[in-house]
Each structure stands twice: as C-alpha cells, then as structure tokens.
Design a protein around this motif. Structure first.
Motif, PDB file in Angstrom:
ATOM      1  N   LEU A  91       0.658  -1.213   0.094  1.00  0.00           N
ATOM      2  CA  LEU A  91       0.140   0.268  -0.029  1.00  0.00           C
ATOM      3  C   LEU A  91       0.826   1.082   0.384  1.00  0.00           C
ATOM      4  O   LEU A  91       0.157   2.098  -0.616  1.00  0.00           O
ATOM      5  N   GLU A  92       1.808   1.518   0.983  1.00  0.00           N
ATOM      6  CA  GLU A  92       3.100   2.628   1.301  1.00  0.00           C
ATOM      7  C   GLU A  92       3.559   2.726  -0.731  1.00  0.00           C
ATOM      8  O   GLU A  92       3.575   3.743  -1.071  1.00  0.00           O
ATOM      9  N   ASP A  93       3.775   1.692  -0.705  1.00  0.00           N
ATOM     10  CA  ASP A  93       4.564   1.293  -2.285  1.00  0.00           C
ATOM     11  C   ASP A  93       3.514   2.130  -3.612  1.00  0.00           C
ATOM     12  O   ASP A  93       4.396   3.410  -4.450  1.00  0.00           O
ATOM     13  N   MET A  94       2.447   1.567  -3.597  1.00  0.00           N
ATOM     14  CA  MET A  94       1.111   2.345  -4.085  1.00  0.00           C
ATOM     15  C   MET A  94       1.021   4.090  -4.380  1.00  0.00           C
ATOM     16  O   MET A  94       0.530   4.131  -5.632  1.00  0.00           O
ATOM     17  N   ARG A  95       0.859   4.454  -2.877  1.00  0.00           N
ATOM     18  CA  ARG A  95       0.356   5.249  -2.220  1.00  0.00           C
ATOM     19  C   ARG A  95       1.788   6.500  -3.173  1.00  0.00           C
ATOM     20  O   ARG A  95       1.257   7.760  -3.092  1.00  0.00           O
ATOM     21  N   ALA A  99       1.598   9.120  -5.692  1.00  0.00           N
ATOM     22  CA  ALA A  99       1.694  10.672  -5.381  1.00  0.00           C
ATOM     23  C   ALA A  99       2.944  11.257  -5.991  1.00  0.00           C
ATOM     24  O   ALA A  99       3.691  12.525  -6.494  1.00  0.00           O
ATOM     25  N   ARG A 100       4.115  10.275  -6.910  1.00  0.00           N
ATOM     26  CA  ARG A 100       5.040  11.538  -7.744  1.00  0.00           C
ATOM     27  C   ARG A 100       4.007  10.677  -9.179  1.00  0.00           C
ATOM     28  O   ARG A 100       5.290  11.497 -10.027  1.00  0.00           O
ATOM     29  N   GLY A 101       3.815  10.553  -9.965  1.00  0.00           N
ATOM     30  CA  GLY A 101       3.192   9.952 -10.878  1.00  0.00           C
ATOM     31  C   GLY A 101       3.422   9.104 -11.730  1.00  0.00           C
ATOM     32  O   GLY A 101       3.376   9.160 -13.082  1.00  0.00           O
ATOM     33  N   TYR A 102       4.618   8.087 -10.897  1.00  0.00           N
ATOM     34  CA  TYR A 102       4.174   6.830 -11.181  1.00  0.00           C
ATOM     35  C   TYR A 102       3.446   5.475 -11.681  1.00  0.00           C
ATOM     36  O   TYR A 102       4.077   4.263 -12.027  1.00  0.00           O
ATOM     37  N   ALA A 103       2.027   5.891 -11.249  1.00  0.00           N
ATOM     38  CA  ALA A 103       1.470   4.342 -11.472  1.00  0.00           C
ATOM     39  C   ALA A 103       1.010   4.284 -12.794  1.00  0.00           C
ATOM     40  O   ALA A 103       0.483   5.996 -12.825  1.00  0.00           O
ATOM     41  N   THR A 104       1.573   3.409 -13.317  1.00  0.00           N
ATOM     42  CA  THR A 104       0.193   3.304 -15.038  1.00  0.00           C
ATOM     43  C   THR A 104      -0.562   1.845 -14.935  1.00  0.00           C
ATOM     44  O   THR A 104      -0.307   1.061 -13.933  1.00  0.00           O
ATOM     45  N   ARG A 105      -0.240   1.944 -15.916  1.00  0.00           N
ATOM     46  CA  ARG A 105      -1.791   0.982 -16.095  1.00  0.00           C
ATOM     47  C   ARG A 105      -0.942  -0.167 -16.512  1.00  0.00           C
ATOM     48  O   ARG A 105      -0.505  -0.375 -17.070  1.00  0.00           O
TER      49      ARG A 105
END
Length: 128
Positions: A91-95, A99-105
């Motif tokens: 969860l921390e990694d995902m958040r 926050a850094r804008g690195y979450a991708t599909r």
C-alpha cells in the motif's frame, strides 16, 4: 455486505464478496470466476489480506485466515503478521507511486478498464 468496509486508520476501503462466521470469528471470502492456479495469485492474496485488515478494523477481531474461491477450488490463506506487513508495504509503495505520478496501467485489457472504479479519473484508460 451492502456497504464497503472502511478503515480511517489505513485510509482503505474494500468490499469482500462474502463474510462468513467461523465460531466467533469473521472470515472474508473473495470469489474469482476463473479456474484456480496451483497457488493463489499474489494480487489475490494481497486483496484478501486487505479484507482481513478491514475486518479486524471494523469488527475488532483479527481473522486467522481468509478464503480465495476460484471456480474449481478454494484456498484458505492464513492472515499472518508477515502477510499484513507485506500488504502495508505494498500500500505504501502504491501510494508513493501515485504521489510521484509513476502509477501506470499494468494491462492492455479493455474489459478490465471497463469494470474499473477509477476509469473516469484515469488518463490511461482503454475505454470511455
């Protein structure tokens, strides 16, 4: 469940497919429509762990296990302190990634996008 479970402590919401009573304990059950793998997928185990955490927060009793039910087999997954730690780290990694804008599909499946609760906010969606 009519409404999702919520933990303000962990800023987490989720709705298991079922909650079953095992004596005084409440056990979350996650149902998957596909055939069972040799072992439950890690993503399914972490989803179930999130439900265990939510059950503990909402019912004030820590589940000893949860169940992942595939079309042809069910797995009891022990809810250990190590699994809880892995969930919280994930969860921390995902958040952090969000926050850094690195979450991708992480897929190219329009069906998954169509069913996603974040579809309207996602700038990488495959379907409208």
């Amino acid at each position: 469940l009519e409404r999702p479970l919520f933990s303000s402590r962990f800023s987490l919401t989720g709705k298991p497919d079922y909650l079953v009573a095992d004596g005084r304990d409440v056990v979350p059950v996650e149902v998957k429509s596909g055939p069972a793998p040799a072992q439950p997928y890690l993503s399914h185990v972490l989803q179930l762990a999130a439900y265990c955490l939510l059950v503990e927060e909402c019912y004030r009793r820590r589940p000893l296990y949860g169940i992942v039910k595939y079309a042809d087999r069910a797995f009891e997954v022990e809810y250990t302190p190590e699994l809880e730690e892995e969930l919280l780290a994930t969860l921390e990694d995902m958040r952090s990634a969000l926050a850094r804008g690195y979450a991708t599909r992480d897929h190219d499946d329009p069906g998954r996008c169509r069913a996603c609760g974040q579809r309207e906010q996602c700038d990488q969606r495959l379907v409208s």
